[in-house]
Design a protein around this motif. Sequence first.
Motif, short mmCIF file in Angstrom:
data_model
loop_
_atom_site.label_atom_id
_atom_site.label_comp_id
_atom_site.label_asym_id
_atom_site.label_seq_id
_atom_site.Cartn_x
_atom_site.Cartn_y
_atom_site.Cartn_z
N ALA A 101 0.83 -1.20 0.00
CA ALA A 101 0.00 0.00 0.00
C ALA A 101 0.87 1.25 0.00
O ALA A 101 0.56 2.24 -0.69
CB ALA A 101 -0.92 -0.01 1.22
N GLU A 102 1.94 1.22 0.76
CA GLU A 102 2.84 2.38 0.82
C GLU A 102 3.53 2.62 -0.52
O GLU A 102 3.62 3.75 -0.99
CB GLU A 102 3.88 2.16 1.92
CG GLU A 102 4.73 3.39 2.23
CD GLU A 102 5.66 3.18 3.39
OE1 GLU A 102 6.53 4.05 3.62
OE2 GLU A 102 5.53 2.15 4.09
N VAL A 103 4.01 1.53 -1.14
CA VAL A 103 4.67 1.67 -2.45
C VAL A 103 3.68 2.16 -3.50
O VAL A 103 3.99 3.05 -4.30
CB VAL A 103 5.29 0.32 -2.88
CG1 VAL A 103 5.87 0.44 -4.29
CG2 VAL A 103 6.38 -0.10 -1.90
N SER A 104 2.47 1.62 -3.49
CA SER A 104 1.46 2.02 -4.46
C SER A 104 1.06 3.48 -4.29
O SER A 104 0.79 4.19 -5.27
CB SER A 104 0.21 1.13 -4.32
OG SER A 104 0.53 -0.22 -4.59
N ALA A 105 1.04 3.95 -3.04
CA ALA A 105 0.71 5.35 -2.79
C ALA A 105 1.81 6.27 -3.29
O ALA A 105 1.55 7.37 -3.81
CB ALA A 105 0.46 5.58 -1.31
N ARG A 106 3.06 5.84 -3.14
CA ARG A 106 4.19 6.66 -3.59
C ARG A 106 4.29 6.69 -5.11
O ARG A 106 4.75 7.68 -5.69
CB ARG A 106 5.49 6.12 -3.02
CG ARG A 106 5.76 6.40 -1.56
CD ARG A 106 7.18 6.04 -1.19
NE ARG A 106 8.14 6.82 -1.97
CZ ARG A 106 9.45 6.50 -2.08
NH1 ARG A 106 9.92 5.41 -1.48
NH2 ARG A 106 10.26 7.26 -2.79
N PHE A 107 3.91 5.58 -5.77
CA PHE A 107 4.07 5.46 -7.21
C PHE A 107 2.72 5.12 -7.84
O PHE A 107 2.46 3.95 -8.17
CB PHE A 107 5.12 4.38 -7.53
CG PHE A 107 6.46 4.62 -6.89
CD1 PHE A 107 7.33 5.58 -7.40
CD2 PHE A 107 6.83 3.93 -5.75
CE1 PHE A 107 8.56 5.81 -6.80
CE2 PHE A 107 8.05 4.15 -5.14
CZ PHE A 107 8.93 5.11 -5.67
#
Length: 237
Positions: free
Chosen positions: A227-233
Amino acid sequence: MLEVDIASKTYPAVGGPPLLAIEGLRFSVPDGTFACLVGPSGCGKTTCLRILLGLERDFDGRTVLPGGNPRIGVAFQEPRLLPWRTVEENVRLALPKAMRARPLHDLFARLGLDGFENFYPGALSLGLARRAALARAFAVEPGLLLLDEPFVSLDEATAQDLRALLLDVWQARPTTALMVTHNLREAAQLADRIIVLSQRPGQVRGEHLIAVDRTRRTPEAVNAICAEVSARFPGLL
């Protein structure tokens, strides 16, 4: 450390303009770090590995391998085992001459291949063939490990078992590793850092360092990392 600085890589096309696969792809991987390259299809992930392996020499840029000229262990999307040789013979073929007689029992046992050393590839399931390919990659005691979607097309239960085996063998002797994957959960489970590539021509959108210890990467923790990676990218998935 592993350093990649590919200014451009172009493929010729018949009856059309050349295809610019990579432009300005720059990143580094510290010694002993497990990194995953993640990005959309056709963005140059596999091309990057082929350049590091020396299979693609026609490009603008430079690469620096850890240790200068390390032994490289590699596992491709397909196991690529010679069908007329046994599992053990396939693994020993990858060894330098000075290592050909080294014992492999512990490695085979760790990868769940104990008892399959004298089987031919045609008698193996795809999961066992992938284990043999991993054994071949680790047997050389690599200074650089390159993995090109080694668990693609496996059912999730088998893939999960192989990820755990990969980590078990890698953590016993950590080496610089770079793995290509389309599976963000796989990257979140395995990697110390995730390198996110753009659409073609591939370049680095950014990197995500994972601070969560692997022993604490529960399914819930992996979901949170994704979720964190998807939010950043945005748009990565």
